[in-house]
Write a protein that holds these residues in place. Sequence first.
Motif, PDB file in Angstrom:
ATOM      1  N   UNK A  88      46.757 108.735 125.985  1.00  0.00           N
ATOM      2  CA  UNK A  88      45.423 107.979 125.878  1.00  0.00           C
ATOM      3  C   UNK A  88      45.464 106.797 125.397  1.00  0.00           C
ATOM      4  N   UNK A  89      46.949 105.561 125.114  1.00  0.00           N
ATOM      5  CA  UNK A  89      46.638 104.329 125.446  1.00  0.00           C
ATOM      6  C   UNK A  89      46.976 104.302 126.821  1.00  0.00           C
ATOM      7  N   UNK A  90      47.380 104.482 127.111  1.00  0.00           N
ATOM      8  CA  UNK A  90      47.623 103.948 129.037  1.00  0.00           C
ATOM      9  C   UNK A  90      46.273 104.383 129.471  1.00  0.00           C
ATOM     10  N   UNK A  91      45.171 105.672 129.451  1.00  0.00           N
ATOM     11  CA  UNK A  91      44.153 105.295 129.923  1.00  0.00           C
ATOM     12  C   UNK A  91      42.760 104.399 129.307  1.00  0.00           C
ATOM     13  N   UNK A  92      43.481 103.456 127.796  1.00  0.00           N
ATOM     14  CA  UNK A  92      42.413 102.780 127.503  1.00  0.00           C
ATOM     15  C   UNK A  92      43.139 102.082 128.393  1.00  0.00           C
ATOM     16  N   UNK A  93      44.316 101.568 128.804  1.00  0.00           N
ATOM     17  CA  UNK A  93      45.802 100.339 129.582  1.00  0.00           C
ATOM     18  C   UNK A  93      44.663 100.302 131.238  1.00  0.00           C
ATOM     19  N   UNK A  94      44.320 101.555 131.543  1.00  0.00           N
ATOM     20  CA  UNK A  94      44.164 101.442 133.091  1.00  0.00           C
ATOM     21  C   UNK A  94      42.260 101.121 132.668  1.00  0.00           C
ATOM     22  N   UNK A  95      41.712 101.163 131.255  1.00  0.00           N
ATOM     23  CA  UNK A  95      40.658 100.720 131.948  1.00  0.00           C
ATOM     24  C   UNK A  95      40.150  99.677 131.831  1.00  0.00           C
ATOM     25  N   UNK A  97      41.827  97.716 132.881  1.00  0.00           N
ATOM     26  CA  UNK A  97      42.454  97.103 134.479  1.00  0.00           C
ATOM     27  C   UNK A  97      44.061  97.441 134.611  1.00  0.00           C
ATOM     28  N   UNK A  98      44.655  97.315 133.515  1.00  0.00           N
ATOM     29  CA  UNK A  98      46.801  97.379 133.849  1.00  0.00           C
ATOM     30  C   UNK A  98      47.175  98.677 134.875  1.00  0.00           C
ATOM     31  N   UNK A  99      46.776  98.567 136.255  1.00  0.00           N
ATOM     32  CA  UNK A  99      47.199  99.612 137.381  1.00  0.00           C
ATOM     33  C   UNK A  99      48.223 100.115 136.927  1.00  0.00           C
ATOM     34  N   UNK A 100      49.155  99.951 136.224  1.00  0.00           N
ATOM     35  CA  UNK A 100      50.259 100.168 136.074  1.00  0.00           C
ATOM     36  C   UNK A 100      50.840 101.430 135.378  1.00  0.00           C
ATOM     37  N   UNK A 101      49.400 101.151 134.313  1.00  0.00           N
ATOM     38  CA  UNK A 101      48.965 102.293 133.024  1.00  0.00           C
ATOM     39  C   UNK A 101      48.664 103.771 134.048  1.00  0.00           C
ATOM     40  N   UNK A 102      48.737 104.196 134.925  1.00  0.00           N
ATOM     41  CA  UNK A 102      48.736 104.807 135.847  1.00  0.00           C
ATOM     42  C   UNK A 102      50.042 105.807 135.410  1.00  0.00           C
ATOM     43  N   UNK A 103      51.096 105.457 135.798  1.00  0.00           N
ATOM     44  CA  UNK A 103      52.501 105.566 135.578  1.00  0.00           C
ATOM     45  C   UNK A 103      52.780 106.243 134.376  1.00  0.00           C
TER      46      UNK A 103
END
Length: 123
Positions: A88-95, A97-103
């Motif tokens: 969930x936190x990685x999804x927020x990071x992706x939203x 703008x952190x592309x690295x959150x995809x990993x």
Amino acid sequence: METSQSSHGTDRETAPTGIKVICVLVGLSGLYGLLAGLGLAAMGGAGLVVGAVGVVLSVVQLLVVYGLWTLRSWGWTVTMVVFSLDVLLDVVRLVVGSVSAVLGILVGGIVLWYVYGERDLYR
């Protein structure tokens, strides 16, 4: 040690190889986080707060490793909660703008999928 019934109908006294691989990787991550958190905390100031949070999260990761490896029912539950929050936190990071959150989303999703599939070991 207690014997657990696997989804394949055989008795198990130890975690399957896939769970052990996850445990080793999460354990290494937890140890690294623990060292990094202690290093940040030693810097003082804001590093103390960030480091303390890092240490707490790393201890939780190490608890996850113990619970999964030893087939504790709470280990499965804590793993599902921790990795769900992580995704969930990685999804927020992706939203934001952190592309690295995809990993992180992929790795967390794979861990959740695999551990969920082994839920019968933790009953």
